[in-house]
Scaffold this active site. Structure first.
Site, PDB file in Angstrom:
ATOM      1  N   SER A  95       0.780  -1.239   0.041  1.00 35.49           N
ATOM      2  CA  SER A  95       0.035  -0.004  -0.094  1.00 35.49           C
ATOM      3  C   SER A  95       0.959   1.335  -0.079  1.00 35.49           C
ATOM      4  CB  SER A  95      -1.013  -0.088   0.958  1.00 35.49           C
ATOM      5  OG  SER A  95      -1.603   1.036   1.212  1.00 35.49           O
ATOM      6  N   GLU A 127      -0.115  11.326 -10.441  1.00 32.00           N
ATOM      7  CA  GLU A 127      -1.151  10.667 -11.108  1.00 32.00           C
ATOM      8  C   GLU A 127      -2.521  10.539 -10.361  1.00 32.00           C
ATOM      9  OE1 GLU A 127       0.008   6.245 -11.007  1.00 32.00           O
ATOM     10  OE2 GLU A 127       1.634   7.103 -12.057  1.00 32.00           O
ATOM     11  N   LYS A 129      -5.130   9.199  -8.004  1.00 37.18           N
ATOM     12  CA  LYS A 129      -5.604   8.105  -7.248  1.00 37.18           C
ATOM     13  C   LYS A 129      -6.748   7.609  -7.468  1.00 37.18           C
ATOM     14  CE  LYS A 129      -4.520   6.134  -2.763  1.00 37.18           C
ATOM     15  NZ  LYS A 129      -5.612   5.572  -2.633  1.00 37.18           N
ATOM     16  N   ASP A 131     -10.101   5.591  -6.991  1.00 39.58           N
ATOM     17  CA  ASP A 131     -10.865   5.111  -5.862  1.00 39.58           C
ATOM     18  C   ASP A 131     -11.448   3.742  -6.493  1.00 39.58           C
ATOM     19  OD1 ASP A 131     -11.377   4.496  -3.227  1.00 39.58           O
ATOM     20  OD2 ASP A 131     -12.870   6.079  -3.086  1.00 39.58           O
ATOM     21  N   TYR A 237      -1.054   0.974 -13.597  1.00 43.30           N
ATOM     22  CA  TYR A 237      -0.260   1.962 -13.145  1.00 43.30           C
ATOM     23  C   TYR A 237       1.008   1.578 -12.575  1.00 43.30           C
ATOM     24  CZ  TYR A 237      -3.180   1.034  -8.841  1.00 43.30           C
ATOM     25  OH  TYR A 237      -3.793   0.289  -7.969  1.00 43.30           O
ATOM     26  N   LYS A 324      -3.798  12.736  -0.093  1.00 40.86           N
ATOM     27  CA  LYS A 324      -5.070  12.502  -0.477  1.00 40.86           C
ATOM     28  C   LYS A 324      -6.050  13.764  -0.267  1.00 40.86           C
ATOM     29  CE  LYS A 324      -6.965   8.856   0.694  1.00 40.86           C
ATOM     30  NZ  LYS A 324      -7.023   7.782   1.584  1.00 40.86           N
ATOM     31  N   CYS A 418     -46.314  28.381  11.492  1.00 40.56           N
ATOM     32  CA  CYS A 418     -45.099  28.703  10.931  1.00 40.56           C
ATOM     33  C   CYS A 418     -44.380  29.228  12.134  1.00 40.56           C
ATOM     34  CB  CYS A 418     -45.596  30.162  10.332  1.00 40.56           C
ATOM     35  SG  CYS A 418     -44.019  30.928   9.642  1.00 40.56           S
ATOM     36  N   CYS A 421     -44.099  33.219  12.282  1.00 45.03           N
ATOM     37  CA  CYS A 421     -45.056  34.051  12.878  1.00 45.03           C
ATOM     38  C   CYS A 421     -46.331  33.358  13.196  1.00 45.03           C
ATOM     39  CB  CYS A 421     -45.382  34.861  11.550  1.00 45.03           C
ATOM     40  SG  CYS A 421     -46.459  33.928  10.128  1.00 45.03           S
ATOM     41  N   CYS A 436     -46.360  28.654   4.838  1.00 38.96           N
ATOM     42  CA  CYS A 436     -46.878  29.612   5.546  1.00 38.96           C
ATOM     43  C   CYS A 436     -47.940  30.536   4.883  1.00 38.96           C
ATOM     44  CB  CYS A 436     -45.776  30.419   6.504  1.00 38.96           C
ATOM     45  SG  CYS A 436     -46.380  31.871   7.222  1.00 38.96           S
ATOM     46  N   CYS A 442     -45.768  37.795   6.920  1.00 36.52           N
ATOM     47  CA  CYS A 442     -44.666  36.733   7.934  1.00 36.52           C
ATOM     48  C   CYS A 442     -43.509  37.668   7.824  1.00 36.52           C
ATOM     49  CB  CYS A 442     -44.496  35.464   7.288  1.00 36.52           C
ATOM     50  SG  CYS A 442     -43.357  34.438   7.863  1.00 36.52           S
TER      51      CYS A 442
HETATM   52  S1  IVH Z   1       0.707   2.930  -6.916  1.00 38.53           S
HETATM   53  C1  IVH Z   1       3.979   0.376  -4.568  1.00 38.53           C
HETATM   54  N1  IVH Z   1      -0.583   4.448  -8.333  1.00 38.53           N
HETATM   55  O1  IVH Z   1      -4.149   3.283  -3.988  1.00 38.53           O
HETATM   56  C2  IVH Z   1       2.915   1.266  -5.409  1.00 38.53           C
HETATM   57  N2  IVH Z   1      -1.756   2.994  -6.503  1.00 38.53           N
HETATM   58  O2  IVH Z   1      -3.082   3.585  -1.123  1.00 38.53           O
HETATM   59  C3  IVH Z   1       1.438   0.610  -5.216  1.00 38.53           C
HETATM   60  N3  IVH Z   1      -4.037   3.436  -6.277  1.00 38.53           N
HETATM   61  O3  IVH Z   1      -3.032  -0.100  -3.379  1.00 38.53           O
HETATM   62  C4  IVH Z   1       0.367   1.563  -5.642  1.00 38.53           C
HETATM   63  N4  IVH Z   1      -4.246   4.784  -8.207  1.00 38.53           N
HETATM   64  O4  IVH Z   1      -5.206   0.419  -4.867  1.00 38.53           O
HETATM   65  C5  IVH Z   1      -0.700   3.434  -6.886  1.00 38.53           C
HETATM   66  N5  IVH Z   1      -2.086   5.610  -9.672  1.00 38.53           N
HETATM   67  C6  IVH Z   1      -1.893   4.752  -8.585  1.00 38.53           C
HETATM   68  C7  IVH Z   1      -2.795   4.591  -7.891  1.00 38.53           C
HETATM   69  C8  IVH Z   1      -2.922   3.755  -6.975  1.00 38.53           C
HETATM   70  C9  IVH Z   1      -5.190   4.173  -7.114  1.00 38.53           C
HETATM   71  C10 IVH Z   1      -4.538   2.589  -5.280  1.00 38.53           C
HETATM   72  C11 IVH Z   1      -4.099   1.127  -5.179  1.00 38.53           C
HETATM   73  C12 IVH Z   1      -3.148   1.156  -3.943  1.00 38.53           C
HETATM   74  C13 IVH Z   1      -3.675   2.276  -3.307  1.00 38.53           C
HETATM   75  C14 IVH Z   1      -2.663   2.554  -2.214  1.00 38.53           C
END
Ligand code: IVH
Length: 680
Positions: A95, A127, A129, A131, A237, A324, A418, A421, A436, A442
């Site tokens: 992660s 890049e 992130k 979800d 990615y 984030k 109301c 009033c 009202c 009012c």
């Molecule tokens: S790189 C070692 N790039 O975010 C690098 N992760 O909080 C591994 N995620 O597990 C992850 N967009 O599920 C990377 N552009 C991005 C991402 C990304 C979403 C997610 C992914 C990762 C989690 C980490």
């Protein structure tokens, strides 16, 4: 001599440790449960930001008390769900650490420099992130042989067949690598998510809470046929183990992956710290217009040699971080439900919360729209609720956590009178609201109308804001809009009042006098006729040219105008027929000079003045309607998208023009965003 126990409790450090460890144990237990809800049931009960906060605190405590078991710091995701075969990852699916502000981002960069004992800023890629749900796909001799979820980072679930149900996911690739493991994210577009939830609703099933849960629930299906019916997408990615890997940078990987036929995450190269921040700002401010949900920006050192020098901590790489976004969804408690009375007499329940940060803004109340909505959502005073800022502006209650109710939660009863009033309230046929009956007698309705009259798009009187209106109304100086132009009768007294002096009173006199000459549309809008917004007011002014004509217009004449429907036409005519309104208007006209309406008067202050706009897709009204409206705002309407296009206004099922706009980085706006821009 004191005994040992007393000593222990007189020792503040020890006392703190006991409290901390109690907190840590509690957090570990809670986080375990939240992980289970999020990863295995795809049904979280707390917001991502609340989770992040708890997790951070737990990690902080685990690091402080390092001999206590580390249950949170080392944990990634959740265990494999029963029913799936297990897949051991060749390299762990690790992660990322999170940062939440610029200072923490700077810390991250400083740590890199310190670790490498250099003062160089190494180029980074930024890049979005996404979800979604991460996956790993192993190709041997160009064939997909294994697909896996992240699981706990070491072992995931076998989802090979499911990955192949995703539109465009390559089953085989022309690969120069004997084996290559490709990693990325599976997700669902915002639009597809809405459609999917509609289907789910029609089937009477439980709705998905958000696109991420929908993607996870769709990919982790024991029956791949179900996955096939879901609108899943993917982006790549990163990578796992690769035989004879030959790229040297993160960017190099994207080029290779794209060549191999994968959809690849977009990225921005940043060669200094400021550029990291502007990449973040760019993605943050554009995220609402993106097809999919993103919850932050990932920064990665571009050069792979530098990456390997940096290596990993027990938890995450040292060469990457996730910055984030501030939480867009937050959980808080309903302290009270207050009833507001609007300009037209409609009663609106408003939930008051313990203030909480949502998407970067502190939110302490949200409209509940009407009393049926309270019943439908079963919101009670004392309830825990999750709130979001819809369209990033207006806060909205998303979910009520009924299982967190305690003895303080109690039902709210709609008022019979109301709240301002005390008059009777009525419900109007085929409308959900309560009203009202007291009209402008009012105080709430009267002051709201006055505030509307002086607001920016109407008379726009400097120094006469909401606070002053309330003050002057309560003093009995201004009872209706005409009284504003006689306010100077009270200036001697006003000069002596706290917060006012000679200068501010003179300024107020000038500001009011300045507006004795007024545009017709501002007057029409300022009167506060039900349903007549700024656009309709401009249409009325342009069509009828004089106020006298507008006052006498008939429903039949009105409904021939594009943009004015039967209901609005009825309301306009009724407004001018009303005796009280007639009296006030007659008095008001005595103070005003209405500017002549010049043919094709173009609003040079509009954000569309001189801009080229292309319209695409199906909108709520005819194309001509939007074309006319935009032209009146000074826009040129283009037929095709090019780099010279300033805006693309898009509706349902927009196709190639919208895609082109995105490719060219042209600003795209929905009808709602158009409304906001016009009103801004
Ligand atoms: S790189 C070692 N790039 O975010 C690098 N992760 O909080 C591994 N995620 O597990 C992850 N967009 O599920 C990377 N552009 C991005 C991402 C990304 C979403 C997610 C992914 C990762 C989690 C980490």
């Amino acid at each position: 001599m004191k005994n040992k126990e007393t000593d222990l409790f007189n020792n503040p450090e020890m006392e703190q440790k006991i409290l901390d460890l109690q907190e840590l144990k509690d957090l570990q237990k809670k986080l375990l449960q939240y992980d289970e809800e999020y990863y295995n049931n795809d049904a979280p009960t707390i917001s991502d930001s609340e989770y992040d906060k708890l997790k951070r605190r737990a990690i902080e405590l685990e690091e402080k008390y390092f001999d206590f078991p580390k249950l949170v710091s080392k944990k990634v995701g959740a265990k494999v769900k029963s029913g799936f075969a297990k897949v051991k990852h060749t390299t762990p699916m690790i992660s990322l650490d999170n940062v939440f502000d610029r200072e923490e981002l700077l810390d991250f960069i400083t740590k890199i420099k310190r670790y490498l004992k250099v003062d160089t800023f190494y180029e980074m890629v930024a890049e979005p992130k996404i979800d979604g749900l991460s996956f790993s796909a192993l190709y041997v001799d160009g064939k997909l042989v294994q697909g896996a979820t992240r699981g706990d980072g070491e072992t995931g679930e076998d989802i090979t067949k499911n990955l192949l149900q995703i539109k465009g996911f390559p089953e085989s690739i022309k690969s120069p690598y004997k084996s290559i493991e490709i990693r990325g994210e599976v997700y669902i577009d915002k639009k597809d998510f809405e459609k999917l939830n509609k289907q789910v609703e029609e089937q009477g099933k439980k709705l998905f809470a958000n696109p991420r849960n929908a993607a996870a629930g769709s990919l982790r299906q024991l029956n791949p046929e179900i996955t096939k019916q879901r609108p899943l997408k993917y982006l790549v990615y990163t990578w796992g183990k690769v035989e004879n890997q030959d790229w040297k940078t993160q960017e190099g990987f994207y080029k290779k992956a794209e060549k191999l036929g994968f959809n690849v995450q977009k990225h921005i190269l940043c060669d200094n710290f400021e550029k990291l921040n502007s990449a973040y700002d760019f993605l943050f401010s554009n995220r609402a217009g993106m097809d999919y949900d993103i919850d932050g920006v990932v920064f990665k050192v571009n050069n792979l040699d530098v990456q390997s020098e940096l290596g990993f901590t027990a938890r995450a790489p040292r060469w990457a971080v996730a910055y984030k976004f501030p939480p867009e969804l937050a959980i808080t408690r309903v302290k009270n439900i207050r009833v507001q009375v609007g300009r037209t007499g409609v009663l609106t329940p408003v939930a008051e919360f313990e203030p909480v940060n949502v998407g970067g803004a502190l939110v302490s109340n949200a409209t509940l729209h009407n009393f049926d909505e309270i019943k439908r959502k079963d919101i009670r005073v004392g309830d825990y609720v999750s709130i979001a800022r819809s369209g990033d502006v207006i806060p909205k209650v998303i979910e009520v956590f009924k299982d967190r109710r305690d003895k303080y939660s109690h039902e709210f009863e709609a008022p019979h009178n109301c709240p301002v009033c005390g008059s009777d309230v009525v419900s109007v046929d085929d409308q959900v609201g309560l009203y009202c009956v007291n009209g402008l007698s009012c105080p709430a309705q009267a002051t709201e109308e006055l505030k509307h009259f002086v607001s920016r798009d109407a008379f726009d009187i400097d120094g006469l804001g909401e606070k002053q209106i309330e003050l002057f109304y309560n003093k009995g100086w201004i009872k209706n809009v005409a009284d504003i132009f006689e306010l100077e009768k009270h200036f001697d007294e006003l000069r002596t009042m706290e917060g006012f002096g000679d200068k501010s009173v003179e300024n107020l006199r000038d500001a009011i006098n300045e507006k004795r000459t007024i545009d017709l549309y501002r007057l029409v809008y300022g009167l506060g006729i039900v349903g007549v917004g700024i656009v309709s007011a401009k249409i009325l002014a342009k069509t009828f040219k004089t106020f006298e004509k507008i006052r006498e217009v008939t429903v039949n004449e009105l409904i021939t105008i594009d943009g004015i429907g039967e209901v609005m036409a009825g309301d306009i005519v009724a407004f001018f027929k009303d005796e009280h309104n007639e009296k006030v208007i007659n008095k008001l006209l005595g103070f005003l000079t209405i500017k002549e309406v010049i043919e094709e008067q173009i609003d040079t202050s509009s954000p569309f003045y001189g801009k080229t706009v292309v319209i695409t897709g199906t909108l709520s009204k005819s194309r001509d309607y939007f074309k006319n409206m935009l032209e009146k705002l000074g826009a040129k309407i283009g037929s095709s998208v090019s780099s010279k296009t300033d805006y693309v206004l898009y509706g349902e099922d927009a196709g190639s023009k919208l895609i082109k706009a995105k490719e060219l980085g042209v600003k795209i706006i929905s009808e709602n965003e158009l409304d906001v821009l016009i009103k801004s």
